[in-house]
Design an enzyme around this catalytic site. Structure first.
Site, PDB file in Angstrom:
ATOM      1  N   GLU A 185       0.847  -1.144   0.110  1.00 49.13           N
ATOM      2  CA  GLU A 185      -0.183   0.201   0.067  1.00 49.13           C
ATOM      3  C   GLU A 185       0.842   1.128  -0.051  1.00 49.13           C
ATOM      4  OE1 GLU A 185      -4.237  -0.878   2.152  1.00 49.13           O
ATOM      5  OE2 GLU A 185      -2.471  -1.547   3.345  1.00 49.13           O
TER       6      GLU A 185
ATOM      7  N   GLU B 121      -4.124  -9.698   3.743  1.00 46.81           N
ATOM      8  CA  GLU B 121      -4.907  -9.274   4.835  1.00 46.81           C
ATOM      9  C   GLU B 121      -6.171 -10.166   4.918  1.00 46.81           C
ATOM     10  OE1 GLU B 121      -2.713  -5.315   4.065  1.00 46.81           O
ATOM     11  OE2 GLU B 121      -3.812  -7.152   2.871  1.00 46.81           O
TER      12      GLU B 121
END
Length: 679
Positions: free
Chosen positions: A127, A148
């Site tokens: 990210e 995740e």
């Protein structure tokens, strides 16, 4: 556990005649192999560095900003252990907001920004790269992704907003949903480039210098990286609807993270950054405090720490060198083992079977699998030829005489294996190790007739051998330390994770899986409806239902192991006349063709085979689920009492790696404890 603070070290780099690039190097002072993670202090360090660079950019002192990491690690995102210690949604939300605010500074810098991905880039690390304008990736990188959902979370620092805008919704779904649910599949450098996550895949030998040259070319306008067009909203919603059906078919609502990630991707398709980031804040605050995340962290620790240092393993220096391997048998399992040993251990492997046709078929299987690996780009032609040269077949038992280790992979019948071992003992060297790949039989009984039972050990690889990461290493009371250590060394050389298991019926994984299947089959014999039996275990979120598992392992194999365990452990492994008749008729349990992806693939016609004990009475979904949970808890307690493994963590690790037990359940014992079945 306290945070190992990640520093954001900034130095100026002159880009020829273009001006100054400010290069941020992430460093945690823990050596090249320790992942870079962010806790509150590390994120604060990065934010401070970015704020200073923003001021310099406004003043015209720099023309670009680059971000890179250590040799093997770009960044692995949030510190999972720090996050797991957060006990309130408010504290969890603060972490989410901190990441968004820091990455927004990077995204909003008034000069072009570049991420140089020279190593692992996972979760918040990827990210961070997505917040930059451009990205390069080293050709040697093998782990890029957003895992995740696999851990019970969602990408919480902008991933659900940035990624679909960069590579399109379909590709974003693959990275955020599909790959994590596929045993946390990660992207290699070439895939990162193909998907459009990286603008350039550069040679690893001089990666940073090449990245700086790429940066200069972009700033001059010599290179204009291509960008995909954004997926239209209507198309994105259609894709999300199809993805939701697929998630339902796999999880049946058992794990919330995947559904929350789909919700966030839908927000990103219709909203701007602020709204999307706020939705991530809310979702992350809830999920960090959830049982699924705690379970995911526990499972992560098992697979990343305990798996590397097996409890109960002897000292590694006791292992004998293994420079050549013999495989007794040339069937499918034997051929898979031969390929694994030749490819990973790079030693000569001889397969021996009773006739030339069988051995030729086994060697042919190895060659065909190598052709497939070449076609998929997994290995080169030269490496394939080298591996081929290491594998041969024979019908002459004497050809195994020089092997340092011989493993049998013949029919799962005690008498057959005893005969094979007796024949082998007549020809192999006195210091050679004899191993068995049995999945359930007593190795003590197998070795009892031998003159030297101390050199016999179990090496239970799981099918398919290339994909399954677990090996159960089984020691009898007579197995000596050198033999045992050699078995662990072989597992490690094959890049498998090993657990130490005593010589007990079914060992760990098969004992529990067959107990589960036995309870379902027993319930069918007592009158439970097939559809009810299929749906009953959906809340567990297992990778496949009991009938799919039966078809995967093969009804005949499952029936044989069920009978074997019933003989050894008693009637809690029930007889199933219906299963035996299905085996005789060759009837399938599941039919996939022509069925919607979310529909059960179980063939309802199998009901005709069962119901031999209707007087007992069938069960509803809740009743059967409770029955299976209680049975598994009962079996776990007995295995621990019998000291089949050293600790319950080894049972959990075995089920995760050997049976695909979901990460979001955290292992079988935490799951059973949460459900109240196990104290």
């Amino acid at each position: 556990m306290t945070e190992r603070i990640t520093r954001a070290l900034v130095r100026d780099v002159q880009l020829e005649d273009l001006g100054t690039l400010a290069l941020i190097t992430l460093e945690n002072g823990a050596g090249p192999t320790k992942p870079i993670t962010f806790g509150p202090e590390g994120m604060a360090e990065l934010r401070t560095a970015l704020e200073r660079l923003s001021a310099r950019a406004e003043a015209g002192e720099i023309v670009a900003v680059g971000v890179t990491g250590k040799q093997f690690h770009f960044a692995a995102g949030a510190d999972l252990h720090e996050a797991a210690q957060l006990t309130t949604p408010e504290a969890a939300r603060q972490i989410a907001e901190m990441g968004h605010e820091t990455y927004a500074i990077l995204a909003d810098l008034p000069v072009p920004t570049f991420a140089y991905i020279g190593g692992v880039a996972l979760g918040g690390g990827l990210e961070l790269a997505l917040a930059c304008d451009y990205r390069t990736v080293s050709s040697a990188v093998r782990a890029v992704g957003l895992p995740e959902v696999f851990l019970g979370l969602i990408p919480g620092w902008g991933g659900t907003y940035h990624l679909p805008r960069l590579i399109g919704m379909e590709n974003a779904l693959q990275v955020i949903i599909t790959n994590p649910l596929r045993n946390n599949t990660q992207l290699k450098a070439a895939q990162v480039g193909e998907l459009g996550i990286a603008d350039a895949v550069l040679d690893s030998a001089d990666f940073l210098a090449e990245s700086l040259r790429f940066t200069a070319s972009v700033l001059r306008g010599d290179i204009t990286p291509e960008r995909r067009e954004a997926t239209p909203v209507d198309e994105a919603k259609t894709m999300l609807g199809a993805a939701r059906q697929q998630v339902d078919a796999r999880l049946h609502g058992a794990a919330p993270a995947a559904y929350r990630a789909l919700d966030l991707l839908e927000v990103s398709a219709t909203s701007e950054r602020a709204e999307s980031f706020e939705a991530e804040n809310v979702a992350l605050a809830e999920l960090i405090c959830s049982p699924q995340f705690a379970a995911g962290v526990y499972a992560f620790d098992l697979t990343s720490r305990r798996a590397k240092n097996p409890a109960g393993a002897p000292e590694a220096d006791l292992a004998r060198p293994v420079r050549s391997i013999g495989v007794a048998g040339a069937g499918l399992m034997a051929s898979q083992l031969a390929l694994l040993f030749a490819r990973r251990m790079q030693v000569p492997v001889i397969m021996r079977d009773l006739d030339a046709e069988r051995t030729e078929r086994g060697v042919g299987y190895v060659s065909a699998e190598l052709d497939t690996l070449v076609a998929k780009g997994r290995i080169g032609e030269a490496e394939a030829n080298r591996i081929r040269s290491l594998v041969s077949g024979t019908t002459d038992l004497a050809d195994l005489a020089g092997a340092d280790l011989v493993i049998e992979a013949v029919f799962e019948e005690l008498g057959v294996k005893q005969q094979v071992f007796a024949e082998l003992e007549q020809v192999i060297r006195p210091d050679a190790v004899l191993a068995t790949n049995t999945s359930a039989l007593s190795i003590t009984d197998m070795a009892a007739p031998l003159a030297h039972p101390e050199r016999v050990v179990g090496l239970h690889f799981f099918n398919p051998v290339a994909q399954m990461p677990l090996v159960e290493v089984i020691r009898t009371e007579r197995t000596d330390d050198a033999t045992y250590a050699t078995a662990f060394a072989v597992a490690k050389a094959c890049r498998k994770s090993a657990i130490a298991v005593a010589d007990a019926p079914g060992f760990v994984v098969n004992r529990l899986l067959v107990r589960l299947l036995g309870e379902v089959l027993g319930s069918l014999e007592e009158g439970t409806d097939v559809t009810v039996a299929d749906r009953a275990l959906w809340p567990m979120g297992l990778p496949m239902g009991p009938f799919q598992l039966l078809q995967l392992v093969g009804p005949a194999v499952a029936g044989h192991v069920l009978d074997t365990l019933r003989d050894q452990l008693g009637d809690r492994y029930p007889a199933s006349p219906g299963l035996q008749q299905m085996i005789a008729d060759g009837a399938p349990f599941v039919i996939f063709e022509g069925r919607p992806s979310a529909a059960s693939p179980v063939d309802p016609q199998i009901a005709q085979y069962f119901g031999s004990r209707p007087e007992v009475g069938g069960q509803d979904e809740a009743g059967l689920l409770s029955r299976v949970q209680q049975a598994l808890a009962d079996e776990v307690r007995m295995m621990l009492d019998e000291q089949v493994v050293a600790e319950k963590e080894d049972i959990d690790l075995g089920m995760i790696l050997g049976a695909g037990w979901p990460f979001h359940l955290g292992g079988i014992t935490p799951y059973l404890q949460r459900e109240g079945a196990l104290a």
